[in-house]
Design an enzyme around this catalytic site. Structure first.
Site, PDB file in Angstrom:
ATOM      1  N   ASP A 280     -25.269  30.298  15.089  1.00 58.25           N
ATOM      2  CA  ASP A 280     -25.475  31.412  15.986  1.00 58.25           C
ATOM      3  C   ASP A 280     -25.324  32.674  15.291  1.00 58.25           C
ATOM      4  OD1 ASP A 280     -24.766  32.962  18.188  1.00 58.25           O
ATOM      5  OD2 ASP A 280     -24.466  31.077  19.297  1.00 58.25           O
ATOM      6  N   HIS A 314     -28.150  33.844  14.571  1.00 59.48           N
ATOM      7  CA  HIS A 314     -28.551  34.656  15.566  1.00 59.48           C
ATOM      8  C   HIS A 314     -28.645  35.941  15.012  1.00 59.48           C
ATOM      9  CE1 HIS A 314     -28.395  31.190  18.805  1.00 59.48           C
ATOM     10  NE2 HIS A 314     -29.122  30.914  17.684  1.00 59.48           N
TER      11      HIS A 314
END
Length: 525
Positions: A280, A314
């Site tokens: 992430d 991310h």
């Protein structure tokens, strides 16, 4: 700060703040002195706890974890303690969730209940993690997994291990209870329950961050590898005087909420000379979410991030989306992002509130960015326009729930390969304000999109793009772009729309004629 931070320094002095490594007493013990066995089979929770208690009773010192495979339950830290994992030491946290009792804490910016973290400390002073050992959070037993992120054989192996699959057959969950509570949770946080006992029924869902440090002063992470976390990997919350250097953070690329480090409501911090490869956002800057974050009222302030490299993630460096307590005085320099979904990332939405201001990025290199190289998205998780003009019928008033992003400088950025070069989207009721872009070279499919911004000052921007228009401006004011160089064979090159758009100036080195510009009929000429 233009120079890379030396990894050997014990104190760092910046323009308006300083940080210094914690002072740890000379006393030291090995966990083997208390019966720890490094065979990967023996549970060493008590041996490690006894070592900590002994050192703490003497005023503090160093706990040595030697080479070996050390299976353990949660490690609860105390003040004046250095946890030193020697090279070759692998600390493996137990997969038995009964080892992790429920505690009141904060996650995803909200006050809630989670399982005890594998490593935790609350209200401590002088805490350090040193050595070149590895801490493994056994996150595979905690996290859900999406089928699309595995090979067919990996997926079959996973579902054969147990757990539960959703009705569509696309997501694996550790248990039926996890799958059911996920349906009604808010971003991995369940609704409020009357007592801790009421959370026991959904304990399997309450996966913890791996390293939780709450309200601690004088914290150092220097040397180890932290990997395979149940949720976020490292979470300093409301800490002061924090140094993170020379560490490696690794999570599987498919790990749900597998953030690298989330610096939340912290003051006077340094992150340097470290690498991140996670599932992430990699280096995250936060300060609480919505009403809980505003009530806490603690911004993340005085933060330096220098000489870090991010592989998968991310976002390379991300501000938000939980920024309700505010973020201010942050400098990010000398960083490299390789294949992160987004490079420089700002995100929030209505309901957050909070002010993000006085942020600078300098000397940032990126390559192979799947989406935006530089992104501001104040509709994160909502109904963003995606760069197309969306005229809202009723613009909401500005309240304490309205986020504000202003006084942000991004300079000396090079990116080879992205979907979008620059994506800047504010809110109609609270525009992005006073954004400075200087000396930026980006090769991408799409160029620059700017929606609901007031005061974009750009100088020496070079965009090498495939698609047209290369520049899209909607409902913006006071846009001044100088020495703008475009390499794009398509037409038109610039699109300007929106009834609130005015005062747009674009000065290019390549030249733009009237045929290269489309101005919407509703836009003031």
């Amino acid at each position: 700060m233009n120079q890379k931070v030396s990894p050997a320094e014990d104190s760092y002095h910046f323009t308006n703040f300083s940080v210094q490594v914690p002072v740890i007493p000379e006393n030291s013990v090995s966990i083997t002195d208390y019966g720890a066995v490094g065979d990967g089979q023996t549970l060493n929770t008590k041996a490690i706890s006894d070592a900590i208690e002994n050192v703490s009773s003497k005023g503090g010192g160093t706990i040595i974890i030697p080479r070996g495979l050390w299976l353990t339950g949660p490690i609860i830290l105390k003040s004046n303690l250095n946890l030193h994992a020697e090279e070759g030491a692998l600390v493996i946290f137990s997969k038995d969730k009964n080892q992790y009792p429920l505690v009141e804490t904060s996650f995803e910016g909200l006050n809630t209940v989670r399982c005890t973290s594998p490593i935790s400390g609350v209200n401590l002073e002088n805490i350090s993690f040193t050595g070149k050992g590895v801490y493994d959070g056994s996150g595979e037993v905690w996290r859900p997994v999406k089928k699309e992120k595995l090979t067919e054989s990996q997926w079959k192996q996973l579902i054969n291990s147990g757990g539960s699959v959703d009705d569509a057959g696309k997501i694996w969950y550790p248990s039926d209870s996890y799958r059911e509570i996920q349906k009604t949770s808010q971003m991995n946080v369940p609704g409020k329950r009357p007592s801790l006992q009421d959370y026991e029924k959904i304990k399997d869902f309450l996966r913890p961050v791996m390293v939780s440090l709450v309200n601690c002063k004088n914290v150092l992470l220097d040397g180890p590898t932290f990997q395979n976390s149940p949720a976020w990997c490292i979470h300093p919350l409301m800490c002061e005087n924090l140094i993170v250097r020379n560490i490696t953070v690794k999570n599987p690329w498919f790990s749900q909420n597998g953030d690298g480090i989330d610096i939340e409501s912290c003051k006077n911090s340094l992150v340097c000379n470290s690498s991140f490869d996670v599932g992430d956002d990699a280096i995250c800057i936060k300060s609480g979410k919505d009403a809980d974050g505003r009530k806490r009222g603690k911004p993340t302030e005085n933060l330096i991030i220098d000489n870090c490299i991010v592989y998968h993630g991310h976002g390379g460096v991300t501000v938000g989306s939980e920024m309700s307590g505010g973020v201010k005085n942050v400098k990010v320099t000398n960083c490299t992002f390789i294949g992160t979904d987004v490079g420089i990332r700002f995100k929030s939405n209505r309901g957050r509130g909070g002010v993000v201001e006085d942020i600078s990025f300098d000397k940032i290199n990126m390559i192979n960015i799947p989406t935006q190289a530089i992104s501001f998205n104040l509709y994160y998780g909502g109904n963003e326009g995606g760069g197309d003009l969306v005229e809202e019928e009723a613009i909401p008033p500005v309240t304490e729930e309205t986020p504000a992003f202003r006084n942000i400088t991004i300079r000396n950025v090079t990116c080879k390969g992205a979907m979008d070069a620059l994506f800047l989207q504010g809110l109609p009721e609270m525009n992005l304000e006073n954004i400075t872009l200087e000396n930026i070279c980006i090769e991408s499919d799409n160029g620059m999109t700017c929606v609901d911004a007031d005061g974009i000052h750009a100088d020496k921007i070079w965009l090498i793009t495939k698609n047209s228009p290369a520049v899209k401006i909607s409902n913006c004011r006071n846009i001044d772009i100088k020495r703008f160089e475009l390499k794009n064979e398509g037409h038109p090159l610039v699109s300007v729309k929106g009834k609130r758009t005015k005062s747009i100036s674009i000065d290019t080195t390549t030249g733009i004629n009237d045929a290269d510009v489309i101005i919407g009929a509703e836009t003031e000429k």
